[in-house]
Design a protein around this motif. Sequence first.
Motif, short mmCIF file in Angstrom:
data_model
loop_
_atom_site.label_atom_id
_atom_site.label_comp_id
_atom_site.label_asym_id
_atom_site.label_seq_id
_atom_site.Cartn_x
_atom_site.Cartn_y
_atom_site.Cartn_z
N GLY A 227 0.79 -1.27 -0.01
CA GLY A 227 -0.03 0.09 -0.27
C GLY A 227 0.89 1.36 0.11
O GLY A 227 2.17 1.17 0.00
N LEU A 228 0.23 2.44 -0.16
CA LEU A 228 0.61 3.55 -0.32
C LEU A 228 1.03 4.25 1.17
O LEU A 228 -0.32 4.51 1.61
N ASP A 229 2.30 4.64 1.60
CA ASP A 229 2.23 5.08 2.82
C ASP A 229 2.58 6.65 2.72
O ASP A 229 3.58 7.21 2.23
N VAL A 230 1.37 7.52 2.77
CA VAL A 230 1.68 9.10 2.65
C VAL A 230 1.02 9.73 3.78
O VAL A 230 0.21 9.47 4.17
N GLY A 231 1.64 10.73 4.07
CA GLY A 231 1.35 11.83 5.02
C GLY A 231 0.10 12.54 4.98
O GLY A 231 -0.71 12.54 5.88
N SER A 232 -0.07 13.18 3.79
CA SER A 232 -1.11 13.97 3.48
C SER A 232 -1.42 14.07 2.13
O SER A 232 -0.60 14.01 1.23
N VAL A 233 -2.52 13.95 1.94
CA VAL A 233 -3.30 13.86 0.35
C VAL A 233 -4.42 14.64 0.45
O VAL A 233 -5.56 14.85 0.90
N LEU A 234 -4.51 15.48 -0.90
CA LEU A 234 -5.63 16.20 -1.11
C LEU A 234 -6.15 15.93 -2.51
O LEU A 234 -5.51 15.75 -3.67
N LEU A 235 -7.64 15.36 -2.32
CA LEU A 235 -8.43 14.96 -3.64
C LEU A 235 -9.16 16.01 -4.08
O LEU A 235 -10.23 16.25 -3.13
N THR A 236 -9.19 16.62 -5.24
CA THR A 236 -10.28 17.28 -5.81
C THR A 236 -11.44 16.59 -6.40
O THR A 236 -11.12 15.43 -6.69
N GLY A 237 -12.53 17.02 -6.42
CA GLY A 237 -13.52 16.35 -7.27
C GLY A 237 -14.25 15.21 -6.42
O GLY A 237 -14.24 13.89 -6.74
N CYS A 238 -14.33 15.13 -5.16
CA CYS A 238 -14.69 14.07 -4.30
C CYS A 238 -16.19 14.01 -4.21
O CYS A 238 -16.87 13.16 -3.30
N ASP A 239 -17.06 14.68 -4.99
CA ASP A 239 -18.39 14.48 -4.71
C ASP A 239 -19.16 13.20 -5.33
O ASP A 239 -20.17 12.91 -5.08
N GLY A 240 -18.16 12.66 -6.29
CA GLY A 240 -18.78 11.47 -6.77
C GLY A 240 -17.84 10.63 -7.41
O GLY A 240 -16.78 11.17 -7.65
N GLY A 241 -18.05 9.50 -8.26
CA GLY A 241 -17.34 8.96 -9.02
C GLY A 241 -16.01 8.53 -8.77
O GLY A 241 -15.89 8.03 -7.74
N LEU A 242 -14.83 8.72 -9.61
CA LEU A 242 -13.51 8.42 -9.05
C LEU A 242 -12.80 8.99 -7.82
O LEU A 242 -12.32 8.50 -7.15
N GLY A 243 -13.38 10.76 -7.56
CA GLY A 243 -12.91 11.14 -6.39
C GLY A 243 -13.32 10.54 -5.16
O GLY A 243 -12.43 10.41 -4.35
N LEU A 244 -14.60 9.97 -5.37
CA LEU A 244 -15.20 9.54 -4.16
C LEU A 244 -14.48 8.18 -3.85
O LEU A 244 -14.25 7.81 -2.65
N GLY A 245 -14.33 7.58 -5.05
CA GLY A 245 -13.66 6.04 -4.79
C GLY A 245 -12.38 6.15 -4.35
O GLY A 245 -11.86 5.43 -3.52
N LEU A 246 -11.67 7.17 -4.77
CA LEU A 246 -10.28 7.41 -4.17
C LEU A 246 -10.02 7.73 -2.74
O LEU A 246 -9.38 7.13 -2.12
N LEU A 247 -10.99 8.47 -2.32
CA LEU A 247 -11.13 8.88 -1.03
C LEU A 247 -11.50 7.53 0.00
O LEU A 247 -10.49 7.22 0.83
N LYS A 248 -12.24 6.61 -0.51
CA LYS A 248 -12.49 5.54 0.06
C LYS A 248 -11.42 4.41 0.18
O LYS A 248 -10.98 3.94 1.12
#
Length: 257
Positions: free
Chosen positions: A4-25
């Motif tokens: 897995g990816l070990d990263v301290g901080s991440v910002l995802l744009t476009g989290c309201d649905g689709g891929l953004g929401l999927g990446l958030l999960k």
Amino acid sequence: GMEGLDVGSVLLTGCDGGLGLGLLKGFLEQPRPPQHLFAACLDTQGKVGRVLGWGTGPIPETLCPLADVTDPNSIKAAVAKVQEEVGHAGLNLLINTAGTTRRSTLATETAENMTLVYTTNTIGPLQTSQAFLPLLKEAAQAEGQRGMSCSRAAIINISSILGSIEAAEAWEERQDVCYRCSKAALNMLTKCLALEYGGSGILCVSVDPGCVTPPLGHGTGPATVEESVRGILQLLAQLSATSNGTFWDWRGQSLPW
């Protein structure tokens, strides 16, 4: 990679649905989830809130209302929010996922479509990357960091195979000229960011998530967003200095510009 990816901080744009929401999960389900995970979304009470268990307890820093990636004031407010949370550690990973499309053919394409899609898909990631540069630089300069990686400092632009000039994929299925042009331009932006920010230790890469709806025909893409997310997270864990300014798909395969 696989752990897995070990990263301290991440910002995802476009989290309201689709891929953004999927990446958030996907990030939340990592063996070691990011300490700071910012979901830039229009509706903080919506799907994102439900994914994060909104209402079951405080989620102090995760929701980052970024109303509009094309609005500099909105981006500025998001930067301030992130800065407040991460402090001098900076932001390790910016994933520009926000995107839009309009179905069109060459015959029906309009200036209005072209402008609207380019503004979100190309200018949006440009302005977001410019605004978060100081925080990404700060992360790149953090103690003990060397080599390029998504754990150190990176900008990932979610692009599309439809933006590949060489592949010229699926013309019969969907012409979508405005979308193709915006993603081809986004790919050039990735290259420009890589050339300019690479010297500061910031990795810049374009990724085709394969999540084009409707899909481009049988066997060309992942069956589900979850499958795409799994592949993307695996890819991100493996990117290094040699990947700076390159174009990949969700399977971890290199794509032609």
